[in-house]
Design a protein around this motif. Sequence first.
Motif, PDB file in Angstrom:
ATOM      1  N   VAL A  62     117.550  54.319  31.955  1.00 27.81           N
ATOM      2  CA  VAL A  62     118.464  53.864  30.904  1.00 27.81           C
ATOM      3  C   VAL A  62     118.767  52.378  31.052  1.00 27.81           C
ATOM      4  CG1 VAL A  62     119.515  56.105  30.494  1.00 27.81           C
ATOM      5  CG2 VAL A  62     120.443  54.651  32.290  1.00 27.81           C
ATOM      6  N   SER A  63     117.788  51.590  31.502  1.00 31.73           N
ATOM      7  CA  SER A  63     118.047  50.167  31.739  1.00 31.73           C
ATOM      8  C   SER A  63     117.099  49.290  30.948  1.00 31.73           C
ATOM      9  CB  SER A  63     117.914  49.845  33.232  1.00 31.73           C
ATOM     10  OG  SER A  63     116.570  49.990  33.655  1.00 31.73           O
ATOM     11  N   HIS A  64     117.623  48.119  30.565  1.00 29.81           N
ATOM     12  CA  HIS A  64     116.854  47.034  29.980  1.00 29.81           C
ATOM     13  C   HIS A  64     117.049  45.793  30.845  1.00 29.81           C
ATOM     14  CE1 HIS A  64     115.454  48.933  26.378  1.00 29.81           C
ATOM     15  NE2 HIS A  64     116.633  49.070  25.828  1.00 29.81           N
ATOM     16  N   LEU A  65     116.159  44.844  30.691  1.00 32.82           N
ATOM     17  CA  LEU A  65     116.270  43.540  31.353  1.00 32.82           C
ATOM     18  C   LEU A  65     116.499  43.706  32.848  1.00 32.82           C
ATOM     19  CD1 LEU A  65     116.085  40.565  30.530  1.00 32.82           C
ATOM     20  CD2 LEU A  65     118.574  40.514  30.383  1.00 32.82           C
ATOM     21  N   PHE A  66     115.647  44.561  33.478  1.00 30.74           N
ATOM     22  CA  PHE A  66     115.670  44.792  34.922  1.00 30.74           C
ATOM     23  C   PHE A  66     117.015  45.355  35.387  1.00 30.74           C
ATOM     24  CE2 PHE A  66     113.139  40.916  34.027  1.00 30.74           C
ATOM     25  CZ  PHE A  66     111.892  41.522  34.074  1.00 30.74           C
ATOM     26  N   GLY A  67     117.677  46.095  34.517  1.00 29.52           N
ATOM     27  CA  GLY A  67     118.916  46.761  34.889  1.00 29.52           C
ATOM     28  C   GLY A  67     120.183  46.085  34.416  1.00 29.52           C
ATOM     29  N   PHE A  68     120.095  44.951  33.716  1.00 26.43           N
ATOM     30  CA  PHE A  68     121.301  44.230  33.318  1.00 26.43           C
ATOM     31  C   PHE A  68     121.893  44.745  32.002  1.00 26.43           C
ATOM     32  CE2 PHE A  68     119.038  41.047  35.967  1.00 26.43           C
ATOM     33  CZ  PHE A  68     119.937  41.054  37.016  1.00 26.43           C
ATOM     34  N   PHE A  69     121.134  45.477  31.213  1.00 28.41           N
ATOM     35  CA  PHE A  69     121.651  46.099  29.999  1.00 28.41           C
ATOM     36  C   PHE A  69     121.142  47.533  29.947  1.00 28.41           C
ATOM     37  CE2 PHE A  69     121.274  41.564  28.879  1.00 28.41           C
ATOM     38  CZ  PHE A  69     122.604  41.297  28.583  1.00 28.41           C
ATOM     39  N   SER A  70     121.909  48.405  29.285  1.00 29.80           N
ATOM     40  CA  SER A  70     121.494  49.800  29.164  1.00 29.80           C
ATOM     41  C   SER A  70     120.776  50.030  27.846  1.00 29.80           C
ATOM     42  CB  SER A  70     122.712  50.734  29.264  1.00 29.80           C
ATOM     43  OG  SER A  70     123.500  50.655  28.102  1.00 29.80           O
ATOM     44  N   THR A  71     120.145  51.182  27.733  1.00 31.84           N
ATOM     45  CA  THR A  71     119.370  51.498  26.538  1.00 31.84           C
ATOM     46  C   THR A  71     120.234  51.968  25.378  1.00 31.84           C
ATOM     47  OG1 THR A  71     119.055  53.776  27.278  1.00 31.84           O
ATOM     48  CG2 THR A  71     117.387  52.180  27.917  1.00 31.84           C
ATOM     49  N   PHE A  72     121.540  52.117  25.586  1.00 33.73           N
ATOM     50  CA  PHE A  72     122.406  52.676  24.550  1.00 33.73           C
ATOM     51  C   PHE A  72     122.932  51.573  23.642  1.00 33.73           C
ATOM     52  CE2 PHE A  72     122.919  55.410  28.371  1.00 33.73           C
ATOM     53  CZ  PHE A  72     122.209  56.498  27.885  1.00 33.73           C
ATOM     54  N   ASN A  73     122.526  51.612  22.399  1.00 34.27           N
ATOM     55  CA  ASN A  73     122.952  50.647  21.389  1.00 34.27           C
ATOM     56  C   ASN A  73     124.334  51.048  20.884  1.00 34.27           C
ATOM     57  OD1 ASN A  73     123.297  48.951  19.216  1.00 34.27           O
ATOM     58  ND2 ASN A  73     121.303  49.368  18.292  1.00 34.27           N
ATOM     59  N   ALA A  74     125.330  50.196  21.110  1.00 31.24           N
ATOM     60  CA  ALA A  74     126.711  50.539  20.765  1.00 31.24           C
ATOM     61  C   ALA A  74     126.883  50.806  19.276  1.00 31.24           C
ATOM     62  CB  ALA A  74     127.648  49.414  21.215  1.00 31.24           C
ATOM     63  N   ASP A  75     126.083  50.178  18.426  1.00 34.59           N
ATOM     64  CA  ASP A  75     126.229  50.375  16.976  1.00 34.59           C
ATOM     65  C   ASP A  75     125.798  51.761  16.524  1.00 34.59           C
ATOM     66  OD1 ASP A  75     127.204  47.831  16.702  1.00 34.59           O
ATOM     67  OD2 ASP A  75     125.266  46.943  16.191  1.00 34.59           O
ATOM     68  N   ALA A  76     125.042  52.480  17.363  1.00 37.79           N
ATOM     69  CA  ALA A  76     124.554  53.809  16.977  1.00 37.79           C
ATOM     70  C   ALA A  76     125.377  54.938  17.585  1.00 37.79           C
ATOM     71  CB  ALA A  76     123.089  53.968  17.391  1.00 37.79           C
ATOM     72  N   ILE A  77     126.347  54.614  18.444  1.00 38.28           N
ATOM     73  CA  ILE A  77     127.074  55.638  19.195  1.00 38.28           C
ATOM     74  C   ILE A  77     128.298  56.117  18.419  1.00 38.28           C
ATOM     75  CG2 ILE A  77     128.396  56.081  21.300  1.00 38.28           C
ATOM     76  CD1 ILE A  77     126.564  54.108  22.718  1.00 38.28           C
ATOM     77  N   LYS A  78     128.534  57.423  18.453  1.00 31.74           N
ATOM     78  CA  LYS A  78     129.717  58.016  17.831  1.00 31.74           C
ATOM     79  C   LYS A  78     130.724  58.490  18.869  1.00 31.74           C
ATOM     80  CE  LYS A  78     129.459  62.153  15.882  1.00 31.74           C
ATOM     81  NZ  LYS A  78     129.241  63.210  14.884  1.00 31.74           N
ATOM     82  N   HIS A  79     130.263  59.153  19.934  1.00 32.19           N
ATOM     83  CA  HIS A  79     131.183  59.757  20.884  1.00 32.19           C
ATOM     84  C   HIS A  79     130.600  59.690  22.284  1.00 32.19           C
ATOM     85  CE1 HIS A  79     133.638  62.977  22.794  1.00 32.19           C
ATOM     86  NE2 HIS A  79     134.549  62.554  21.963  1.00 32.19           N
TER      87      HIS A  79
END
Length: 813
Positions: free
Chosen positions: A185-202
């Motif tokens: 669940v990481s991007h940029l070698f672990g500095f960001f996660s794969t979860f896009n805040a604009d798509a999250i509901k709960h």
Amino acid sequence: MKQLCKIAGWLSCWSLCVQVLAGQTPRLATLNGYVRDASTGETLIGCSIVEMHTQKGTSSNEYGFFSLSLPPGQVELRLAYPGFSTRTYEFWLKADSSVNLLMETSTLEEVVITAEQKPKLGTLELSVGQLQALPALGGERDLLRSLQLLPGVQGGNEGTTGLYVRGGGADQNLMLLDDVPLYNVSHLFGFFSTFNADAIKHITLIKGGFPAQYGGRLSSVLDIRTKEGNLYKFSGKGSLGIVAANATLEGPLQKGKSSFIISARRTFLDLFTRPFTAVQRRNEGGGGSLGYFFYDLNAKANYIFSPNDRLILSVYAGKDRFQNRLEEVDEQANDRSEFEQAVSWANTALALRWNHLFSPRLFVNTTAIFGRYHLMQQHRTKYELLDPDEYRKDEFLNEYQSNIQDVGLKTAFEFYPDHRHLLRWGIQGVHHRFLPGIRTYRQQSNQQSFADSSQASTPIPAWEARAYLGHEWKIGAGLQLSSGLHASAFGVGDTQYVALEPRFILNWQLSPVLHFQAAYTRMRQYLHLLFNTGVGFPLELWVPPTDKVPPQTAWQLAGGLGWKQHTGWEVSLEGYYKNMQGLIEFKEGASFLIESNSWEEQVAPNGRGWSYGAELLIRKQSGRLNGWLGYTFSRTYRQFKELNAGKKFPFKYDRTHDVDLVLMYKCSPAIEMSAIWVYSTGNAFTMVEGFFPTLNYPPQPNQFIALNEPTIPPPTPGIIRPQPTEGLIYGSRNGARMPAYHRLDYSISFYKQKRTYKRSWIISIYNLYNRKNPYYIFFEYQNEPEGNSEPRGKFTQVSLFPIIPSVSYQIEF
């Protein structure tokens, strides 16, 4: 497998008996339906629903569904949900009825506390509104980094998104995105996660007191539900920061019946680094470029066929790729060389869910899932002799790949006999396909292969099956008992494992504002994760249990007090003890990149771990100023027969003290500020205590040279582990501590409503007072002044993040 089938059959028979017995209760009318956002049609998860005359209540489930059995007659329903106005429905209930309950968002700070809204032991929820308001690194608001601000949840190194929950490892968290497990669940070698805040509901994080329906990991469950799309009108959102750009579009496919949402995010670092490095390297007489990018794509569509049937399709795809290419031309030698390094990792997740209502009291969800995680690392070298008389072209390729793939099906039932009982049961089957590693070596000269080999681990098929039964019982006098049994089985080759995992959660309402909770849970994890522990690319290898490396197991005992008032203040104090068995670690000097016939030969199996601690949370959720203060005291240890001479040692991320202060202040409808201050004990690490000035082993005691005045105080003398390649002598494993970590972040947001859209400017400052926090510490040799040629060494601290300002722009329509 036969034992699990027997258990599943017994659970089904038992549930049918409960339904028959429930039919013998006094005549009640069942009211069921969905709770939705009035403006978008999005279902609301966990909405409190209370009938005011009888004080019977329930809450909506993960799909917004509720069922409440009431005596026929006048009904007054009161609904409460954070961020929405409290709403009351009054009507006459004669027989079983289905309704859609709508709630409207509120700009008022209104807090209503009901019996259905009391905090749950070991369960943390973070609203999307709070996530959007917190300061962000590089302008990217990150879910996992925000969760690290809650008690009992810690991060890894600075800036990274790993979660370490109550002494567990990063692999011991079940990350569910719309019911599909994600393995990285990481991007940029672990500095960001794969979860896009604009798509999250709960967002729900469970760190103790696990309900019966969850299994497969030891330490936590992160259950993330994405938005379903606006049922009534088209809308969108876009943002641009210094790291990435985001775009979201949603709307109805058929108004009121079906909807869609598409949310995409991509970094644009490569758009700048590639041309910049290409020009720089050309000016230096060479060529090539350096680039990195990541992207996420979330898509979802749902269709309401009838009041009893609904179909939901969820898709996620994400990828990271780093590439570094160097070219050199030697005009005198008349030759050309090229070096290329590439690393990529990707996640794919697909879920198709069918919600069906068999009766007003029986809700069923069936989900088909597909998931895949793939990792690739590649090194390529080319050499070309340009002389026409002696032309030669050589090429060498070294490549490593691994992946894991899941295909599964699960069905979950929820039965509501009456307002005092809720039964959950279900069954799940998953087929795993492990590819632990493919190493490809290829050497060519003038298009002819001199070496071409592929050392591939044989694909390992495995199956996993689960069944569970959970019962929530409101006993009376403020007592509520949640009990359950989770049965699991795993098979790989001729090896099979079966486990029973009991769960018990007791809740005692001592007063309208004070409650006590206690829980005992047992968990089993069949999958193991091998990964590099240093700084660099996220090289990971998921492997199944074998006859030599058994599964991981854990049990946890937790208890706590909670206090919550209608003014919006909430205080909770929890304590826990967790014991873990079957842990694995690499042996000294081992790595899964080292050629070996089996990964089992490189690990120390059957490790033990234990963790205990206390967690305090003081939170305010109303008024213009809100936020929370979290404090965690914890100790975490590991023990392996093959490591540290068999003695126990601190876990790498064992942090005795952890403090998180989060403040959010709404200056006006147009301006909002937030600040974060964090403090934690430094990470544990293994320190060099001395070295031998000769590489002739075994070393002699009189040759040992202790380090004089190291920059970090040495630990208590521990186990000597000589490293022949360096001649270094290390102290006890993780016996030293880095300096304490602390920083302050700040953010201010400006909002303005235009005629057709709303625009936002967000300014964030990471590490406001420029604290030089240690990212890692390494040892290097250092010569003494002239006259003393005897070498010495020193420790050097590397700090990664100074003060980092960022700005992002967002529009919403």
